[in-house]
Design a protein around this motif. Structure first.
Motif, PDB file in Angstrom:
ATOM      1  N   HIS A 193      11.039  -4.802  -5.425  1.00  0.00           N
ATOM      2  CA  HIS A 193      10.431  -5.081  -6.724  1.00  0.00           C
ATOM      3  C   HIS A 193       9.110  -5.809  -6.482  1.00  0.00           C
ATOM      4  O   HIS A 193       9.085  -7.024  -6.296  1.00  0.00           O
ATOM      5  CB  HIS A 193      11.363  -5.923  -7.596  1.00  0.00           C
ATOM      6  CG  HIS A 193      12.591  -5.200  -8.021  1.00  0.00           C
ATOM      7  ND1 HIS A 193      13.839  -5.484  -7.516  1.00  0.00           N
ATOM      8  CD2 HIS A 193      12.771  -4.178  -8.879  1.00  0.00           C
ATOM      9  CE1 HIS A 193      14.730  -4.682  -8.059  1.00  0.00           C
ATOM     10  NE2 HIS A 193      14.116  -3.878  -8.886  1.00  0.00           N
ATOM     11  N   THR A 194       8.025  -5.070  -6.485  1.00  0.00           N
ATOM     12  CA  THR A 194       6.714  -5.683  -6.275  1.00  0.00           C
ATOM     13  C   THR A 194       6.242  -6.324  -7.577  1.00  0.00           C
ATOM     14  O   THR A 194       6.624  -5.892  -8.666  1.00  0.00           O
ATOM     15  CB  THR A 194       5.698  -4.631  -5.796  1.00  0.00           C
ATOM     16  OG1 THR A 194       5.675  -3.538  -6.727  1.00  0.00           O
ATOM     17  CG2 THR A 194       6.079  -4.100  -4.424  1.00  0.00           C
ATOM     18  N   PRO A 195       5.392  -7.351  -7.495  1.00  0.00           N
ATOM     19  CA  PRO A 195       5.025  -8.103  -8.708  1.00  0.00           C
ATOM     20  C   PRO A 195       4.102  -7.334  -9.638  1.00  0.00           C
ATOM     21  O   PRO A 195       3.290  -6.512  -9.209  1.00  0.00           O
ATOM     22  CB  PRO A 195       4.326  -9.341  -8.150  1.00  0.00           C
ATOM     23  CG  PRO A 195       3.805  -8.920  -6.823  1.00  0.00           C
ATOM     24  CD  PRO A 195       4.807  -7.937  -6.286  1.00  0.00           C
ATOM     25  N   THR A 196       4.237  -7.620 -10.918  1.00  0.00           N
ATOM     26  CA  THR A 196       3.343  -7.054 -11.928  1.00  0.00           C
ATOM     27  C   THR A 196       2.058  -7.873 -12.019  1.00  0.00           C
ATOM     28  O   THR A 196       0.991  -7.338 -12.301  1.00  0.00           O
ATOM     29  CB  THR A 196       4.044  -7.030 -13.305  1.00  0.00           C
ATOM     30  OG1 THR A 196       5.222  -6.239 -13.198  1.00  0.00           O
ATOM     31  CG2 THR A 196       3.143  -6.433 -14.374  1.00  0.00           C
ATOM     32  N   ILE A 197       2.157  -9.179 -11.752  1.00  0.00           N
ATOM     33  CA  ILE A 197       0.985 -10.057 -11.747  1.00  0.00           C
ATOM     34  C   ILE A 197       0.591 -10.322 -10.304  1.00  0.00           C
ATOM     35  O   ILE A 197       1.429 -10.690  -9.477  1.00  0.00           O
ATOM     36  CB  ILE A 197       1.284 -11.379 -12.470  1.00  0.00           C
ATOM     37  CG1 ILE A 197       1.678 -11.115 -13.927  1.00  0.00           C
ATOM     38  CG2 ILE A 197       0.082 -12.308 -12.413  1.00  0.00           C
ATOM     39  CD1 ILE A 197       2.127 -12.352 -14.677  1.00  0.00           C
ATOM     40  N   CYS A 203      -5.951  -4.009  -5.116  1.00  0.00           N
ATOM     41  CA  CYS A 203      -5.645  -3.092  -4.027  1.00  0.00           C
ATOM     42  C   CYS A 203      -6.631  -1.927  -3.972  1.00  0.00           C
ATOM     43  O   CYS A 203      -7.059  -1.503  -2.912  1.00  0.00           O
ATOM     44  CB  CYS A 203      -4.224  -2.561  -4.190  1.00  0.00           C
ATOM     45  SG  CYS A 203      -3.745  -1.343  -2.962  1.00  0.00           S
ATOM     46  N   GLU A 204      -6.995  -1.386  -5.120  1.00  0.00           N
ATOM     47  CA  GLU A 204      -7.857  -0.206  -5.151  1.00  0.00           C
ATOM     48  C   GLU A 204      -9.326  -0.552  -4.928  1.00  0.00           C
ATOM     49  O   GLU A 204     -10.126   0.313  -4.575  1.00  0.00           O
ATOM     50  CB  GLU A 204      -7.714   0.508  -6.508  1.00  0.00           C
ATOM     51  CG  GLU A 204      -6.324   1.063  -6.748  1.00  0.00           C
ATOM     52  CD  GLU A 204      -5.960   2.179  -5.784  1.00  0.00           C
ATOM     53  OE1 GLU A 204      -6.839   3.002  -5.483  1.00  0.00           O
ATOM     54  OE2 GLU A 204      -4.812   2.210  -5.327  1.00  0.00           O
ATOM     55  N   GLY A 205      -9.693  -1.821  -5.159  1.00  0.00           N
ATOM     56  CA  GLY A 205     -11.078  -2.223  -4.943  1.00  0.00           C
ATOM     57  C   GLY A 205     -12.040  -1.696  -5.983  1.00  0.00           C
ATOM     58  O   GLY A 205     -13.258  -1.768  -5.807  1.00  0.00           O
ATOM     59  N   SER A 228      -1.515  -1.548  -8.098  1.00  0.00           N
ATOM     60  CA  SER A 228      -0.708  -0.903  -7.062  1.00  0.00           C
ATOM     61  C   SER A 228       0.157  -1.938  -6.370  1.00  0.00           C
ATOM     62  O   SER A 228      -0.244  -3.091  -6.215  1.00  0.00           O
ATOM     63  CB  SER A 228      -1.618  -0.222  -6.026  1.00  0.00           C
ATOM     64  OG  SER A 228      -0.873   0.213  -4.903  1.00  0.00           O
ATOM     65  N   GLY A 229       1.345  -1.518  -5.956  1.00  0.00           N
ATOM     66  CA  GLY A 229       2.229  -2.400  -5.190  1.00  0.00           C
ATOM     67  C   GLY A 229       2.097  -2.211  -3.696  1.00  0.00           C
ATOM     68  O   GLY A 229       2.878  -2.775  -2.915  1.00  0.00           O
ATOM     69  N   GLN A 230       1.081  -1.456  -3.267  1.00  0.00           N
ATOM     70  CA  GLN A 230       0.969  -1.081  -1.856  1.00  0.00           C
ATOM     71  C   GLN A 230       0.915  -2.271  -0.903  1.00  0.00           C
ATOM     72  O   GLN A 230       1.639  -2.319   0.091  1.00  0.00           O
ATOM     73  CB  GLN A 230      -0.271  -0.214  -1.644  1.00  0.00           C
ATOM     74  CG  GLN A 230      -0.518   0.142  -0.184  1.00  0.00           C
ATOM     75  CD  GLN A 230      -1.945   0.527   0.101  1.00  0.00           C
ATOM     76  OE1 GLN A 230      -2.524   1.294  -0.656  1.00  0.00           O
ATOM     77  NE2 GLN A 230      -2.531   0.000   1.165  1.00  0.00           N
ATOM     78  N   LEU A 231       0.034  -3.230  -1.179  1.00  0.00           N
ATOM     79  CA  LEU A 231      -0.147  -4.341  -0.236  1.00  0.00           C
ATOM     80  C   LEU A 231       1.129  -5.165  -0.107  1.00  0.00           C
ATOM     81  O   LEU A 231       1.439  -5.679   0.975  1.00  0.00           O
ATOM     82  CB  LEU A 231      -1.324  -5.218  -0.658  1.00  0.00           C
ATOM     83  CG  LEU A 231      -2.694  -4.526  -0.675  1.00  0.00           C
ATOM     84  CD1 LEU A 231      -3.784  -5.528  -1.052  1.00  0.00           C
ATOM     85  CD2 LEU A 231      -3.008  -3.882   0.665  1.00  0.00           C
ATOM     86  N   HIS A 232       1.875  -5.280  -1.197  1.00  0.00           N
ATOM     87  CA  HIS A 232       3.141  -6.017  -1.123  1.00  0.00           C
ATOM     88  C   HIS A 232       4.179  -5.216  -0.326  1.00  0.00           C
ATOM     89  O   HIS A 232       5.009  -5.794   0.395  1.00  0.00           O
ATOM     90  CB  HIS A 232       3.651  -6.310  -2.533  1.00  0.00           C
ATOM     91  CG  HIS A 232       2.723  -7.168  -3.329  1.00  0.00           C
ATOM     92  ND1 HIS A 232       1.807  -6.657  -4.220  1.00  0.00           N
ATOM     93  CD2 HIS A 232       2.549  -8.524  -3.347  1.00  0.00           C
ATOM     94  CE1 HIS A 232       1.115  -7.649  -4.761  1.00  0.00           C
ATOM     95  NE2 HIS A 232       1.549  -8.788  -4.257  1.00  0.00           N
ATOM     96  N   LEU A 233       4.131  -3.902  -0.444  1.00  0.00           N
ATOM     97  CA  LEU A 233       5.017  -3.072   0.382  1.00  0.00           C
ATOM     98  C   LEU A 233       4.645  -3.195   1.858  1.00  0.00           C
ATOM     99  O   LEU A 233       5.522  -3.197   2.737  1.00  0.00           O
ATOM    100  CB  LEU A 233       4.947  -1.607  -0.053  1.00  0.00           C
ATOM    101  CG  LEU A 233       5.621  -1.228  -1.368  1.00  0.00           C
ATOM    102  CD1 LEU A 233       5.504   0.277  -1.594  1.00  0.00           C
ATOM    103  CD2 LEU A 233       7.091  -1.640  -1.405  1.00  0.00           C
TER     104      LEU A 233
END
Length: 495
Positions: A196-200, A205-207, A238-243
């Motif tokens: 569960h990646t954060p919404t805040i 991530c996308e720049g 995006s939740g990428q960096l947290h993944l």
């Protein structure tokens, strides 16, 4: 001990074995308070139509739902009731002694009666009503959807609070629900851990800078002139960096949730809030590993919804997008194609097509280019790999090639949509990552990201897939606002 006794008590209640509040649910028949009441069993419309749970002879069942049609004849009145469990409605036969005088199209009702075999060829079962109870009235004159009239997607889009009552949108919601469940099943069955990646978040991530900033609405916070989280915070894109953080401890992870983009656009391709499926794989050094997961995810989920929701899918393929069924079959039967970015540019430049945006090496592909490339490949999804270094984010892995400098990035292009998935191998080499962050002016912002790569980091990669775009692709729906329950876009946040 007391805790063990409490645990046994709750297990008994959950299994419907007694105790206050006990309830069991089995195949659409529900009983409350731990008792089976055979004279008043609630049944879903889909189960009643299937005949899978045929009640005992002369058993009274209870159907709850909304009236889709009323047809009065001399001796009987025929009603059709739907509860959202299927596209098809259940026919109800009301004899003269059953009062249906106040029942209209759109009314919410509760009907008691007996299921019998129907004499009509189009249905196996019908309900002989003993009692019809009006729960919620509906004035058919004021109701924006009219009986036996096929309303366009554009028309029903005006009523986001009511469009779930239409056949076409209830089918969409069942398909969406099924595709969501199939997505989770795919990842779980293949050993991925759901994160569960954060919404805040405090990162972009996308720049692209198209972010919604998050601050309290209260005036007290305004007077303090400080950020609630002490740093600028945003709704996630995006939740990428947290993944990526999680690939330091798990070999395969995924997330599935909302993402937000403050793009001031009202086109049929854009939403301010949408859903993203994202996955990361550790210990991978080849884009083919990422591409294989993308292709298998697409095909597995699509096969699942085609097999479980055939009537709902057929509604779109027949009435909304004729010819889409053949296009989907072609996508499922054929292996996805692959082109390098350089090959794609060459194909576009040699084309006789008149493009609005000139295809040129070093520029990103536009939607018109993406759609043309898919058509060039026989309307089969195509992976485009190895994009120019300068047009991809800092985390994409440097191919260290030349003379045309590229990164190990991949986009999946599909018929009618263009880009469906975007992914890359991630830059795990700390010296190259630091250089890239410095080049983008981000070393302080992403110090934590550098630290992730200092302690047991491994080669890894991943991708994201837009869930709404996926539904558009499979169903042939042109406007992205027609595949999400409550669309949010610039100048529109109804409900």
């Amino acid at each position: 001990c007391a805790s063990a006794g409490a645990g046994r008590m709750w297990r008994r209640r959950l299994l419907g074995l007694g105790g206050a509040g006990g309830r069991w649910v089995k195949s659409g028949l529900c009983s409350f308070n731990g008792r089976s009441n055979s004279s008043d069993s609630r049944l879903s419309v889909s189960l009643a139509l299937s005949g899978a749970e045929r009640p005992r002879e002369r058993e009274v069942v209870r159907i709850q739902g909304w009236i889709r049609s009323v047809r009065a004849q001399k001796e009987f009145t025929f009603l059709h009731i739907n509860d959202g469990s299927s596209l098809q409605s259940l026919q109800v036969l009301a004899r003269p002694h059953v009062d249906v005088s106040n029942i209209t199209f759109g009314s919410a009702v509760e009907i008691w009666g007996k299921l019998v075999q129907s004499p009509h060829k189009k249905q196996n079962t019908e309900l002989i009503a003993d009692e019809v109870r009006l729960i919620g009235s509906c004035n058919p004159v004021d109701f924006p959807f009219k009986i036996k009239k096929r309303h366009s997607l554009e028309y029903i889009r005006q009523f986001p609070h009511l469009r779930c009552k239409t056949n076409v949108f209830s089918s969409l919601l069942r398909i969406r629900s099924g595709a969501s469940a199939a997505t989770h099943s795919f990842f779980m069955n293949n050993g991925f851990v759901h994160i569960h990646t954060p919404t805040i978040t405090s990162n972009d991530c996308e720049g692209a800078g198209e972010l919604f900033q998050v601050e309290p609405a209260s005036k007290t916070a305004e007077k303090c002139h400080t950020h609630f989280f002490d740093v600028p915070s945003f709704l996630t894109v995006s939740g990428q960096l947290h993944l990526e953080v999680m690939t330091g401890a798990f070999t395969q992870v995924y997330t599935f949730g909302p993402a937000f983009r403050a793009e001031n656009s009202q086109t049929r391709r854009h939403l301010a809030e949408f859903y993203m499926i994202e996955a990361e794989l550790a210990f991978t050094e080849n884009l083919k590993d990422i591409m294989e997961v993308m292709e298998q995810l697409f095909k597995t989920v699509t096969f699942d919804i085609l097999s479980k929701y055939p009537e709902d899918v057929q509604l779109f393929h027949k009435d909304v997008a004729p010819g889409q069924e053949e296009r989907v079959e072609r996508m499922l039967k054929n292996p996805f194609q692959m082109l390098s970015y350089t090959e794609a540019i060459d194909i576009l430049q040699r084309s006789t097509e008149s493009f609005k945006f000139e295809p040129k090496w070093g520029n990103d592909l536009q939607t018109e280019h993406e759609k043309y490339l898919v058509q060039h490949c026989g309307d089969i999804p195509v992976f485009v790999i190895n994009y120019p270094y300068d047009i991809k984010p800092f985390y994409a892995r440097d191919n260290q090639d030349g003379p045309q400098h590229t990164v190990a990035a991949v986009d999946l292009l599909v018929p009618g949509i263009g880009e469906l998935c975007g992914g890359s191998l991630r830059e795990e080499r700390l010296d190259l990552l630091r250089s890239r962050l410095k080049q983008h002016g981000l070393p302080d912002t992403y110090q934590w990201y550098e630290e992730v790569h200092q302690f047991g980091s491994v080669p890894h990669g991943g991708f994201g897939m837009g869930f709404e775009r996926y539904l558009q692709c499979v169903l042939g729906i042109e406007n992205i606002k027609d595949v999400i329950p409550f669309p949010r876009f610039s100048h529109s946040c109804i409900l």
